[in-house]
Write a protein that holds these residues in place. Sequence first.
Motif, PDB file in Angstrom:
ATOM      1  N   UNK A   1      42.605  61.689  -0.373  1.00 39.27           N
ATOM      2  CA  UNK A   1      41.877  63.321  -0.340  1.00 39.27           C
ATOM      3  C   UNK A   1      41.156  63.934  -1.465  1.00 39.27           C
ATOM      4  N   UNK A   2      42.060  63.443  -2.293  1.00 36.17           N
ATOM      5  CA  UNK A   2      41.643  64.384  -3.613  1.00 36.17           C
ATOM      6  C   UNK A   2      39.975  63.722  -3.300  1.00 36.17           C
ATOM      7  N   UNK A   3      39.591  62.452  -3.201  1.00 36.46           N
ATOM      8  CA  UNK A   3      38.260  62.140  -3.812  1.00 36.46           C
ATOM      9  C   UNK A   3      37.217  62.554  -2.517  1.00 36.46           C
ATOM     10  N   UNK A   4      37.934  63.231  -1.583  1.00 36.66           N
ATOM     11  CA  UNK A   4      36.913  63.209  -0.133  1.00 36.66           C
ATOM     12  C   UNK A   4      36.471  65.190  -0.550  1.00 36.66           C
TER      13      UNK A   4
ATOM     14  N   UNK B   1      32.420  46.130  -0.870  1.00 38.21           N
ATOM     15  CA  UNK B   1      32.615  45.119  -1.974  1.00 38.21           C
ATOM     16  C   UNK B   1      33.024  46.575  -3.248  1.00 38.21           C
ATOM     17  N   UNK B   2      31.917  47.306  -2.776  1.00 36.54           N
ATOM     18  CA  UNK B   2      32.390  48.835  -3.244  1.00 36.54           C
ATOM     19  C   UNK B   2      33.730  49.598  -2.793  1.00 36.54           C
ATOM     20  N   UNK B   3      33.525  49.713  -2.030  1.00 32.64           N
ATOM     21  CA  UNK B   3      34.751  50.289  -0.800  1.00 32.64           C
ATOM     22  C   UNK B   3      35.826  50.384  -1.747  1.00 32.64           C
ATOM     23  N   UNK B   4      36.401  48.459  -1.468  1.00 32.97           N
ATOM     24  CA  UNK B   4      37.356  47.848  -2.566  1.00 32.97           C
ATOM     25  C   UNK B   4      37.717  47.433  -3.175  1.00 32.97           C
ATOM     26  N   UNK B   5      36.519  48.062  -4.716  1.00 28.84           N
ATOM     27  CA  UNK B   5      36.755  48.356  -5.315  1.00 28.84           C
ATOM     28  C   UNK B   5      37.203  50.105  -5.965  1.00 28.84           C
ATOM     29  N   UNK B   6      36.467  50.459  -4.899  1.00 25.35           N
ATOM     30  CA  UNK B   6      37.310  52.025  -5.413  1.00 25.35           C
ATOM     31  C   UNK B   6      38.627  52.250  -5.127  1.00 25.35           C
ATOM     32  N   UNK B   7      38.898  51.382  -3.978  1.00 28.19           N
ATOM     33  CA  UNK B   7      40.554  51.606  -3.456  1.00 28.19           C
ATOM     34  C   UNK B   7      41.562  50.897  -5.257  1.00 28.19           C
TER      35      UNK B   7
ATOM     36  N   UNK C   1      43.873  53.345  -6.588  1.00 22.75           N
ATOM     37  CA  UNK C   1      45.693  52.727  -6.652  1.00 22.75           C
ATOM     38  C   UNK C   1      45.967  53.003  -8.154  1.00 22.75           C
ATOM     39  N   UNK C   2      45.490  51.920  -9.195  1.00 26.06           N
ATOM     40  CA  UNK C   2      45.578  51.945 -10.803  1.00 26.06           C
ATOM     41  C   UNK C   2      46.000  53.112 -11.511  1.00 26.06           C
ATOM     42  N   UNK C   3      45.063  54.389 -11.003  1.00 25.73           N
ATOM     43  CA  UNK C   3      45.718  55.410 -11.475  1.00 25.73           C
ATOM     44  C   UNK C   3      46.247  56.824 -10.986  1.00 25.73           C
ATOM     45  N   UNK C   4      46.206  56.489  -9.391  1.00 26.46           N
ATOM     46  CA  UNK C   4      47.281  57.200  -9.110  1.00 26.46           C
ATOM     47  C   UNK C   4      46.674  58.073  -8.267  1.00 26.46           C
ATOM     48  N   UNK C   5      45.124  57.808  -7.608  1.00 23.45           N
ATOM     49  CA  UNK C   5      44.303  58.779  -7.763  1.00 23.45           C
ATOM     50  C   UNK C   5      44.687  59.204  -6.148  1.00 23.45           C
TER      51      UNK C   5
ATOM     52  N   UNK D   1      33.084  59.315 -14.300  1.00 25.54           N
ATOM     53  CA  UNK D   1      34.339  60.757 -14.582  1.00 25.54           C
ATOM     54  C   UNK D   1      35.357  59.476 -15.039  1.00 25.54           C
ATOM     55  N   UNK D   2      36.332  58.623 -14.103  1.00 26.45           N
ATOM     56  CA  UNK D   2      37.125  58.230 -14.223  1.00 26.45           C
ATOM     57  C   UNK D   2      37.398  57.401 -15.506  1.00 26.45           C
TER      58      UNK D   2
END
Length: 58
Positions: free
Chosen positions: A24-27, A7-13, A17-21, A49-50
Amino acid sequence: MEKINEDQIERLYEILNKYYIQLDWIKKVCNITNIRDMSVWQYNYLLMIIKQVKEING
């Protein structure tokens, strides 16, 4: 260290997508090779942070 769940992974995606992040940057910032390697602490810190950047930039 506790890893994030599906669920957290899905929310993170959704947020990325919403903020065009780029994933690779997150990794790189979290020093992980796979999003499933992210700890709960890293996940919560990243969301904080976001949120702060969003409040500053509108």
